[in-house]
Design a protein around this motif. Structure first.
Motif, PDB file in Angstrom:
ATOM      1  N   ALA A  98       7.415   6.515  24.792  1.00  0.00           N
ATOM      2  CA  ALA A  98       6.048   6.012  24.614  1.00  0.00           C
ATOM      3  C   ALA A  98       6.092   4.530  24.247  1.00  0.00           C
ATOM      4  N   HIS A  99       5.107   3.801  24.713  1.00  0.00           N
ATOM      5  CA  HIS A  99       4.997   2.385  24.394  1.00  0.00           C
ATOM      6  C   HIS A  99       4.374   2.180  23.016  1.00  0.00           C
ATOM      7  N   SER A 100       3.336   2.959  22.715  1.00  0.00           N
ATOM      8  CA  SER A 100       2.584   2.813  21.470  1.00  0.00           C
ATOM      9  C   SER A 100       2.099   4.183  21.002  1.00  0.00           C
ATOM     10  N   PHE A 101       1.804   4.258  19.727  1.00  0.00           N
ATOM     11  CA  PHE A 101       1.302   5.473  19.091  1.00  0.00           C
ATOM     12  C   PHE A 101       0.101   5.040  18.265  1.00  0.00           C
ATOM     13  N   MET A 102      -1.117   5.417  18.700  1.00  0.00           N
ATOM     14  CA  MET A 102      -2.336   4.962  18.063  1.00  0.00           C
ATOM     15  C   MET A 102      -3.114   6.132  17.472  1.00  0.00           C
ATOM     16  N   ASN A 103      -3.732   5.879  16.343  1.00  0.00           N
ATOM     17  CA  ASN A 103      -4.519   6.911  15.673  1.00  0.00           C
ATOM     18  C   ASN A 103      -5.990   6.811  16.029  1.00  0.00           C
ATOM     19  N   LYS A 104      -6.641   7.991  16.059  1.00  0.00           N
ATOM     20  CA  LYS A 104      -8.094   8.052  16.175  1.00  0.00           C
ATOM     21  C   LYS A 104      -8.652   7.991  14.756  1.00  0.00           C
ATOM     22  N   PRO A 105      -9.785   7.411  14.517  1.00  0.00           N
ATOM     23  CA  PRO A 105     -10.633   6.795  15.530  1.00  0.00           C
ATOM     24  C   PRO A 105      -9.956   5.539  16.079  1.00  0.00           C
ATOM     25  N   LEU A 106     -10.114   5.362  17.363  1.00  0.00           N
ATOM     26  CA  LEU A 106      -9.442   4.311  18.099  1.00  0.00           C
ATOM     27  C   LEU A 106     -10.066   2.949  17.838  1.00  0.00           C
ATOM     28  N   ASP A 107      -9.217   1.968  17.620  1.00  0.00           N
ATOM     29  CA  ASP A 107      -9.646   0.573  17.559  1.00  0.00           C
ATOM     30  C   ASP A 107      -9.576   0.048  18.996  1.00  0.00           C
ATOM     31  N   ILE A 108     -10.717   0.043  19.695  1.00  0.00           N
ATOM     32  CA  ILE A 108     -10.753  -0.311  21.115  1.00  0.00           C
ATOM     33  C   ILE A 108     -10.247  -1.727  21.350  1.00  0.00           C
ATOM     34  N   ASP A 109     -10.523  -2.647  20.433  1.00  0.00           N
ATOM     35  CA  ASP A 109     -10.043  -4.024  20.606  1.00  0.00           C
ATOM     36  C   ASP A 109      -8.520  -4.078  20.549  1.00  0.00           C
ATOM     37  N   ARG A 110      -7.930  -3.312  19.648  1.00  0.00           N
ATOM     38  CA  ARG A 110      -6.460  -3.259  19.561  1.00  0.00           C
ATOM     39  C   ARG A 110      -5.889  -2.653  20.838  1.00  0.00           C
ATOM     40  N   LEU A 111      -6.510  -1.575  21.327  1.00  0.00           N
ATOM     41  CA  LEU A 111      -6.052  -0.955  22.565  1.00  0.00           C
ATOM     42  C   LEU A 111      -6.122  -1.942  23.724  1.00  0.00           C
ATOM     43  N   VAL A 112      -7.221  -2.647  23.848  1.00  0.00           N
ATOM     44  CA  VAL A 112      -7.380  -3.600  24.946  1.00  0.00           C
ATOM     45  C   VAL A 112      -6.352  -4.725  24.826  1.00  0.00           C
ATOM     46  N   THR A 113      -6.053  -5.170  23.625  1.00  0.00           N
ATOM     47  CA  THR A 113      -5.028  -6.201  23.430  1.00  0.00           C
ATOM     48  C   THR A 113      -3.671  -5.697  23.910  1.00  0.00           C
ATOM     49  N   ILE A 114      -3.320  -4.473  23.543  1.00  0.00           N
ATOM     50  CA  ILE A 114      -2.057  -3.876  24.003  1.00  0.00           C
ATOM     51  C   ILE A 114      -2.057  -3.759  25.522  1.00  0.00           C
ATOM     52  N   MET A 115      -3.154  -3.265  26.077  1.00  0.00           N
ATOM     53  CA  MET A 115      -3.247  -3.074  27.522  1.00  0.00           C
ATOM     54  C   MET A 115      -3.169  -4.402  28.272  1.00  0.00           C
ATOM     55  N   THR A 116      -3.773  -5.444  27.725  1.00  0.00           N
ATOM     56  CA  THR A 116      -3.733  -6.760  28.361  1.00  0.00           C
ATOM     57  C   THR A 116      -2.294  -7.262  28.442  1.00  0.00           C
ATOM     58  N   GLY A 117      -1.534  -7.090  27.365  1.00  0.00           N
ATOM     59  CA  GLY A 117      -0.129  -7.483  27.380  1.00  0.00           C
ATOM     60  C   GLY A 117       0.676  -6.707  28.402  1.00  0.00           C
ATOM     61  N   ILE A 118       0.409  -5.434  28.500  1.00  0.00           N
ATOM     62  CA  ILE A 118       1.099  -4.590  29.485  1.00  0.00           C
ATOM     63  C   ILE A 118       0.712  -5.003  30.895  1.00  0.00           C
ATOM     64  N   LYS A 119      -0.566  -5.221  31.107  1.00  0.00           N
ATOM     65  CA  LYS A 119      -1.053  -5.617  32.433  1.00  0.00           C
ATOM     66  C   LYS A 119      -0.442  -6.956  32.851  1.00  0.00           C
ATOM     67  N   GLU A 120      -0.331  -7.887  31.917  1.00  0.00           N
ATOM     68  CA  GLU A 120       0.300  -9.180  32.212  1.00  0.00           C
ATOM     69  C   GLU A 120       1.763  -9.003  32.621  1.00  0.00           C
ATOM     70  N   SER A 121       2.454  -8.071  31.989  1.00  0.00           N
ATOM     71  CA  SER A 121       3.860  -7.851  32.359  1.00  0.00           C
ATOM     72  C   SER A 121       3.972  -7.300  33.786  1.00  0.00           C
ATOM     73  N   TYR A 122       2.980  -6.556  34.240  1.00  0.00           N
ATOM     74  CA  TYR A 122       2.976  -6.050  35.616  1.00  0.00           C
ATOM     75  C   TYR A 122       2.800  -7.200  36.614  1.00  0.00           C
ATOM     76  N   ARG A 123       2.080  -8.217  36.213  1.00  0.00           N
ATOM     77  CA  ARG A 123       1.876  -9.369  37.100  1.00  0.00           C
ATOM     78  C   ARG A 123       3.167 -10.108  37.376  1.00  0.00           C
ATOM     79  N   HIS A 124       4.101 -10.022  36.439  1.00  0.00           N
ATOM     80  CA  HIS A 124       5.339 -10.775  36.557  1.00  0.00           C
ATOM     81  C   HIS A 124       6.483  -9.956  37.133  1.00  0.00           C
ATOM     82  N   ASP A 125       6.252  -8.673  37.388  1.00  0.00           N
ATOM     83  CA  ASP A 125       7.299  -7.815  37.967  1.00  0.00           C
ATOM     84  C   ASP A 125       7.413  -8.014  39.462  1.00  0.00           C
TER      85      ASP A 125
END
Length: 125
Positions: A98-125
């Motif tokens: 697993a990349h991350s382990f997040m607790n509910k209730p979800l902090d959507i801003d934190r999730l989006v920040t993590i996802m943005t970093g992951i998405k950026e890494s896909y751009r460079h692959d």
């Protein structure tokens, strides 16, 4: 850029649908399912860049689903989402890839920040 699709797996249907809608507003393409076996079946047929996976599902525990996803697509990023996870659960999930382990209730801003970093890494692959 590679196409970036997300699978949300959560047995709380309203929660999963709401999360997909909120991510969709951020131009992220999401597919939703509500149990572990369906997630395994979907991933067996289709690649997802990321899976947001609830730990406690009615049919399979999230660690089993995580293992099966990683066997099929090792490059898929999996974020575990839980309302009841323990430190032992977190350790097992991280050990299984697993990349991350997040607790509910979800902090959507934190999730989006993590996802943005992951998405950026896909751009460079």
């Amino acid at each position: 850029m590679k196409h970036f699709d997300i699978l949300i797996v959560d047995d709380e249907q309203r929660y999963a649908d709401m999360l997909a809608k909120r991510l969709g507003l951020r131009s992220l393409t999401c597919k939703v399912c509500y149990d572990g076996q369906t997630a395994i079946d979907i991933v067996g047929e289709e690649f997802f860049s990321m899976v947001i996976l609830d730990l406690r599902l009615p049919d399979l525990y999230g660690t089993e689903v995580l293992t099966r996803i990683k066997q099929c697509w090792p490059e898929t990023t999996v974020i575990i989402l839980t309302g009841h996870g323990t430190e032992k659960d977190r350790e097992q999930c991280m050990a299984r890839g697993a990349h991350s382990f997040m607790n509910k209730p979800l902090d959507i801003d934190r999730l989006v920040t993590i996802m943005t970093g992951i998405k950026e890494s896909y751009r460079h692959d």
